[in-house]
Scaffold this motif. Structure first.
Motif, PDB file in Angstrom:
ATOM      1  N   UNK A   1     -13.866   6.961  -8.789  1.00 29.64           N
ATOM      2  CA  UNK A   1     -14.257   6.967  -7.379  1.00 29.64           C
ATOM      3  C   UNK A   1     -15.003   5.685  -7.031  1.00 29.64           C
ATOM      4  N   UNK A   2     -15.851   5.234  -7.960  1.00 29.45           N
ATOM      5  CA  UNK A   2     -16.559   3.986  -7.700  1.00 29.45           C
ATOM      6  C   UNK A   2     -15.557   2.828  -7.597  1.00 29.45           C
ATOM      7  N   UNK A   3     -14.579   2.847  -8.512  1.00 34.91           N
ATOM      8  CA  UNK A   3     -13.562   1.794  -8.449  1.00 34.91           C
ATOM      9  C   UNK A   3     -12.778   1.870  -7.137  1.00 34.91           C
ATOM     10  N   UNK A   4     -12.519   3.122  -6.725  1.00 34.14           N
ATOM     11  CA  UNK A   4     -11.744   3.285  -5.473  1.00 34.14           C
ATOM     12  C   UNK A   4     -12.505   2.717  -4.300  1.00 34.14           C
ATOM     13  N   UNK A   5     -13.822   2.999  -4.232  1.00 32.68           N
ATOM     14  CA  UNK A   5     -14.619   2.462  -3.120  1.00 32.68           C
ATOM     15  C   UNK A   5     -14.629   0.946  -3.173  1.00 32.68           C
TER      16      UNK A   5
ATOM     17  N   UNK B   1      -9.995  -4.336  -0.114  1.00 32.85           N
ATOM     18  CA  UNK B   1      -8.808  -4.265   0.755  1.00 32.85           C
ATOM     19  C   UNK B   1      -9.171  -4.624   2.190  1.00 32.85           C
ATOM     20  N   UNK B   2     -10.262  -4.140   2.701  1.00 28.50           N
ATOM     21  CA  UNK B   2     -10.690  -4.471   4.061  1.00 28.50           C
ATOM     22  C   UNK B   2     -10.980  -5.960   4.186  1.00 28.50           C
ATOM     23  N   UNK B   3     -11.638  -6.543   3.133  1.00 25.17           N
ATOM     24  CA  UNK B   3     -11.903  -7.980   3.185  1.00 25.17           C
ATOM     25  C   UNK B   3     -10.591  -8.765   3.201  1.00 25.17           C
ATOM     26  N   UNK B   4      -9.642  -8.332   2.359  1.00 24.78           N
ATOM     27  CA  UNK B   4      -8.339  -9.006   2.352  1.00 24.78           C
ATOM     28  C   UNK B   4      -7.615  -8.861   3.688  1.00 24.78           C
ATOM     29  N   UNK B   5      -7.754  -7.711   4.332  1.00 27.02           N
ATOM     30  CA  UNK B   5      -7.103  -7.510   5.638  1.00 27.02           C
ATOM     31  C   UNK B   5      -7.684  -8.463   6.663  1.00 27.02           C
TER      32      UNK B   5
ATOM     33  N   UNK C   1       0.842  -1.204   0.000  1.00 25.21           N
ATOM     34  CA  UNK C   1       0.000   0.000   0.000  1.00 25.21           C
ATOM     35  C   UNK C   1       0.865   1.237   0.000  1.00 25.21           C
ATOM     36  N   UNK C   2       1.934   1.205   0.798  1.00 23.25           N
ATOM     37  CA  UNK C   2       2.815   2.377   0.879  1.00 23.25           C
ATOM     38  C   UNK C   2       3.510   2.618  -0.443  1.00 23.25           C
ATOM     39  N   UNK C   3       3.938   1.528  -1.081  1.00 24.47           N
ATOM     40  CA  UNK C   3       4.602   1.683  -2.390  1.00 24.47           C
ATOM     41  C   UNK C   3       3.656   2.212  -3.433  1.00 24.47           C
TER      42      UNK C   3
ATOM     43  N   UNK D   1     -11.291  -0.277  -1.857  1.00 25.88           N
ATOM     44  CA  UNK D   1     -11.197  -0.165  -0.398  1.00 25.88           C
ATOM     45  C   UNK D   1     -11.970  -1.290   0.262  1.00 25.88           C
ATOM     46  N   UNK D   2     -13.135  -1.619  -0.261  1.00 20.63           N
ATOM     47  CA  UNK D   2     -13.926  -2.711   0.319  1.00 20.63           C
ATOM     48  C   UNK D   2     -13.184  -4.034   0.187  1.00 20.63           C
TER      49      UNK D   2
END
Length: 711
Positions: free
Chosen positions: A158-162, A168-172, A14-16, A165-166
Motif C-alpha cells: 500500500x505504501x508503494x502504491x501511494x 504518476x500524478x507528477x508524471x501527468x 495504465x489500462x494495460x 500514485x504520487x
C-alpha cells in the motif's frame, strides 16, 4: 501532436496494467500465494486444510466417525504488489492434502479374531488422533504466522502504491507541460515553414525572371548579330553598286556626247512628226464620222439579216408545203453479186462455179449475162426531173402468144441504182433544215425484205456510205452552228426505239429487253410524242450519234430468211429532238426529226417463214403493222378529200400510234420506197409501188411550227 500521443500512451499503459493485474488476479499471476503443504508430506508444521476432492476416507468408510476437532475457516485474502506497485488482494488456495488412504479393517475370519483385535485398533486410533491434533495445532500456528507476514507485506504494498500514485500524478503534470510546449514549438515550426516556403518561392521567381532575361538578352544578341551580318552584306552590295555606278557614269559620260548629237536629230524629227500629227488629228474627225456611219450600217444589216432569216424560214416552209407535206421518194438498189448467185441456183447450176470460183478472176461476161437475166425490166423515162419509173413484163399466154405488160408510176423523186447516198440525202437535206426552224419531220423507209432500207437509213461505216440518219444529224448540227452568229442556241437529245411483235424496246437501254413496259403518250397542246421509261441521251456532236447507231445496230432484232440473211424483224425509230432559243429576238422553237426504218414487207411463201413458228409470228406482226399503216394513210386520204369526219385508226398498231403526230398533218413526212431490181421480186415491187402511189396521193394537211415568243 506529441502531447496527445504521450497522454494516450500513458492512459493506454495504465489500462494495460489494470487489465494485466485483473488477469493475474483471475488466473493466478506470476506472484501466486503460497500453497499449503499436504498433510502426508514430511513438513508437519503446516496446518491441515480439508479438501473437497479427498474427503476423510477412513471416516466415511467406517460410518459415523468422530466429528472434526476444529471448524474450518475461509482462506484469508493476501495482498501483493503488482508490477506497477498497485496492491492486489488475492484469495489463498491450497492443494488438497495428500493423505495416505486408510484401509478398512479386514473382515474377521472367525469369531475369535473379531473379539481380540478391536482393542489394539482403538489404541492405534488414539495415537493417530493425537498426532493429528498436533499437526492441526502446528498448522494453525503456521497460518497465524503467515497472516501476520501477509499483513506486513500488504502494508508495504500500500505504501508503494501511494508512492506510485504520487509519481504518476507528477508524471501527468510533466506530460501536460510537455504537450503544451510541444504545441507551442509546432506552431513556431509551422510559422517558420511558411516563411521558408515563401522565401523559396520568391527565390524561384527571381531565378526564373533572371533566366527569362538571360534568354531575351541572348535572343537580342543573336538578332543584333544577324542584323550586323545583313548590314555588312548590304554595305558590300552598296559598295559594289557604287563601283558599278562609277563605271556606268564613266560610260554615260562617253555616251552623252553621242546622245547630244542624236537629240538634235530627234528634235528635227519631232518637228516633222508634229506636222504629221496635226494632219492626222484633222483626219481623225473624218474617221470617227465614218466609223459611226459604219456602226449604224452594221446594225441595219444585222436587223436585215434577222428579218431575212425569218423570211428565209417562211419561204423555205412555203417551198416544202408546195412540194407537199407528205412526199414519196423511190430508190432502186443495184444488183448484188449474191443476187446473181441466188438467181443462178434457181436455174441450172452448171455455170455457178464460173461466177463464184476465183474472186480475183471472175468470168465477167458470164456475170454480166447472169446479171441481165436476174434484173427486172425497169425504165426511167424522165431524164430531166427523175420522177417516173416504168415496170415492164413479158410472159406467154395459155395459147402460146407473148403477152407484154407495162406499169408506169410517178413520184416526187426516183433514184436509179447508181445513185449515191450523198445524192439521196441532197433531196432531204432541206427537211433537216426544217427541224431547226421548229417543225416536226418524219422520214421512214418502206419496202420488201432485202430492198436496201437499212442501208438507206443507217448506211455503212465509211463516209461515202453513211446513211440518212448520220447525215441528217450532221446537217442539223451544222445548221445549228451557223445560226449561232444570229443569236440562236440549240440543245439536242436523241432516243432509239424498236417495235418488235407489237412491243416497244429501248435500243439504248442498259438492261434486257421486255423488262420495262413502255407507253406512248401524245400531248395535244404541244404536239409532242413521248415514250415512258426510255433513255434519252443528250447529244453534243454528230460523232456521238454514230456511236449510238453502232450500239443500236448490235441490239436490233434480225434473223435469216430466204430473201435476206440479216432481215430486220422489227421497226426501228430514231428520234432527234431540237430545242432552240434566240437571245436577240426572244424567240424559241422546238422541233423533232423521226427517222424510221420499217421492217420488210414480204410473203410467207417467198420468205420461207411459214416453217418456223417464231418467224411466222414475226412476219404476221410486221404485215399487220404495215397494213395498219396503209389503213391510216387511206383514212387520211379520204378525210383530205372532204368525206366528212373520218376516223383515223392510229391505235390499230404500235407503229401508227407512235407516228400519229407525223401522219396527222403536224409534221413534214417523207417516205422512202426501196425496190429490189430482181425479176423474181416483181410482184412485191408492184405491191410496194401501188402502196407508195396511195401515200403520194394523200393530203395530210399543213405542218405547224412549234415556236413561241418569250415574254
Amino acid at each position: 501532436m506529441a502531447g496527445p500521443n504521450i497522454a494516450s500512451s500513458s492512459t493506454g499503459t495504465t489500462t494495460s496494467l489494470k487489465r494485466k493485474a485483473a488477469t493475474q488476479e483471475n488466473i493466478g499471476g506470476p506472484e501466486h500465494p503460497r500453497k499449503l503443504a499436504a498433510i502426508a508430506e514430511a513438513d508437519t508444521n503446516q496446518p491441515l486444510r480439508p479438501s473437497k476432492f479427498a474427503p476423510n476416507t477412513a471416516a466415511s468408510r467406517l460410518g459415523k466417525g468422530p466429528p472434526p476437532l476444529t471448524k474450518p475457516r475461509a482462506p484469508t485474502l493476501s495482498t501483493s504488489a503488482g508490477a506497477n506497485g498497485v496492491r492486489r488482494t488475492m484469495r489463498a488456495t491450497s492443494a488438497p492434502p495428500k493423505t495416505a488412504p486408510v484401509r478398512p479393517p479386514a473382515r474377521p475370519t472367525s469369531r475369535a479374531t473379531t473379539t481380540a483385535r478391536p482393542t489394539a485398533a482403538s489404541a492405534a486410533n488414539d495415537q493417530r488422533f493425537d498426532s493429528i491434533q498436533q499437526q492441526i495445532s502446528k498448522i494453525e500456528e503456521a497460518r497465524a504466522a503467515d497472516a501476520a507476514r501477509l499483513d506486513a507485506e500488504l502494508a508495504q504494498e500500500r505504501a508503494k502504491r501511494s508512492d506510485l500514485q504520487a509519481s504518476h500524478e507528477a508524471l501527468s503534470r510533466e506530460l501536460t507541460n510537455a504537450k503544451t510546449q510541444e504545441l507551442a514549438q509546432r506552431q513556431e515550426l509551422f510559422i517558420a515553414s511558411d516563411e521558408l516556403n515563401s522565401l523559396r518561392q520568391r527565390h524561384e521567381r527571381e531565378i526564373s525572371e533572371l533566366q527569362a532575361d538571360l534568354r531575351r538578352k541572348d535572343r537580342e544578341l543573336r538578332e543584333l548579330n544577324e542584323d550586323l551580318r545583313m548590314y555588312q552584306s548590304d554595305l558590300e552590295r552598296e559598295r559594289e553598286t557604287v563601283r558599278g555606278l562609277k563605271a556606268t557614269i564613266a560610260q554615260q559620260a562617253t555616251a552623252q556626247v553621242s546622245l547630244t548629237a542624236q537629240l538634235g536629230a530627234l528634235q528635227a524629227e519631232k518637228a516633222a512628226v508634229q506636222v504629221e500629227f496635226d494632219r492626222t488629228c484633222g483626219s481623225k474627225a473624218d474617221l470617227a464620222l465614218q466609223f459611226e456611219r459604219a456602226q449604224k450600217r452594221i446594225a441595219e444589216l444585222e436587223c436585215e439579216t434577222r428579218e431575212g432569216e425569218m423570211v428565209r424560214r417562211k419561204l423555205h416552209n412555203m417551198v416544202q408545203e408546195l412540194k407537199g407535206n407528205i412526199r414519196v421518194f423511190v430508190r432502186v438498189r443495184p444488183v448484188l453479186r449474191s443476187d446473181i448467185v441466188s438467181s443462178t441456183l434457181h436455174s441450172s447450176g452448171s455455170s455457178v462455179g464460173a461466177i463464184t470460183d476465183g474472186a480475183d478472176s471472175p468470168d465477167l461476161q458470164e456475170e454480166a449475162k447472169r446479171r441481165e437475166e436476174a434484173m427486172a425490166k425497169l425504165v426511167y423515162p424522165d431524164k430531166m426531173d427523175h420522177r417516173e419509173i416504168v415496170l415492164k413484163s413479158s410472159s406467154e399466154s395459155a395459147t402460146g402468144q407473148e403477152r407484154k405488160e407495162e406499169w408506169q408510176f410517178a413520184f416526187d423523186r426516183v433514184f436509179e441504182p447508181h445513185s449515191s447516198q450523198a445524192e439521196v440525202f441532197e433531196e432531204i437535206s432541206q427537211l433537216a433544215q426544217s427541224c431547226t426552224d421548229g417543225y416536226n419531220v418524219c422520214v421512214f423507209a418502206y419496202g420488201q425484205t432485202g430492198s436496201g432500207k437499212s442501208f438507206t437509213m443507217e448506211g455503212g461505216a465509211s463516209e461515202t456510205s453513211a446513211g440518212m440518219i448520220p447525215r441528217a444529224v450532221e446537217q442539223v448540227f451544222r445548221v445549228a452552228d451557223e445560226l449561232k452568229s444570229k443569236g440562236w442556241q440549240y440543245k439536242m437529245d436523241g432516243q432509239f426505239l424498236e417495235i418488235y411483235n407489237e412491243t416497244i424496246n429501248d435500243l439504248l437501254g442498259k438492261g434486257e429487253f421486255d423488262k420495262k413496259k413502255h407507253e406512248i403518250k401524245h400531248d395535244p397542246k404541244t404536239g409532242r410524242t413521248t415514250v415512258t421509261d426510255v433513255n434519252v441521251v443528250p447529244l453534243a456532236s454528230a460523232t456521238q450519234v454514230r456511236t449510238l447507231l453502232a450500239l443500236a445496230q448490235g441490239r436490233r432484232t434480225v434473223a435469216a430468211t430466204l430473201m435476206n440473211e440479216r432481215s430486220s424483224r422489227s421497226h426501228s425509230v430514231f428520234t432527234l429532238r431540237i430545242r432552240g432559243e434566240n437571245t436577240l429576238t426572244g424567240e424559241t422553237c422546238e422541233g423533232s426529226l423521226n427517222l424510221v426504218d420499217l421492217a420488210g414487207s414480204e410473203r410467207l411463201e417467198k420468205s420461207g417463214a411459214g416453217g418456223d413458228r417464231e418467224r411466222l409470228k414475226e412476219t404476221q406482226n410486221i404485215n399487220k403493222s404495215l397494213s395498219a399503216l396503209g389503213d391510216v394513210i387511206a383514212a387520211l386520204g379520204e378525210k383530205g378529200e372532204g368525206k366528212g369526219d373520218k376516223h383515223i385508226p392510229y391505235r390499230n398498231s404500235k407503229l401508227t400510234f407512235l407516228l400519229q403526230n407525223s401522219l396527222s398533218g403536224n409534221s413534214k413526212t417523207l417516205m422512202f420506197l426501196n425496190l429490189s431490181p430482181l425479176a423474181t421480186h416483181l410482184n412485191e415491187s408492184l405491191c410496194s409501188l401501188r402502196f407508195a402511189t396511195k401515200v403520194n396521193n394523200t393530203t395530210i394537211g399543213t405542218a405547224k411550227k412549234q415556236a413561241k415568243q418569250i415574254a
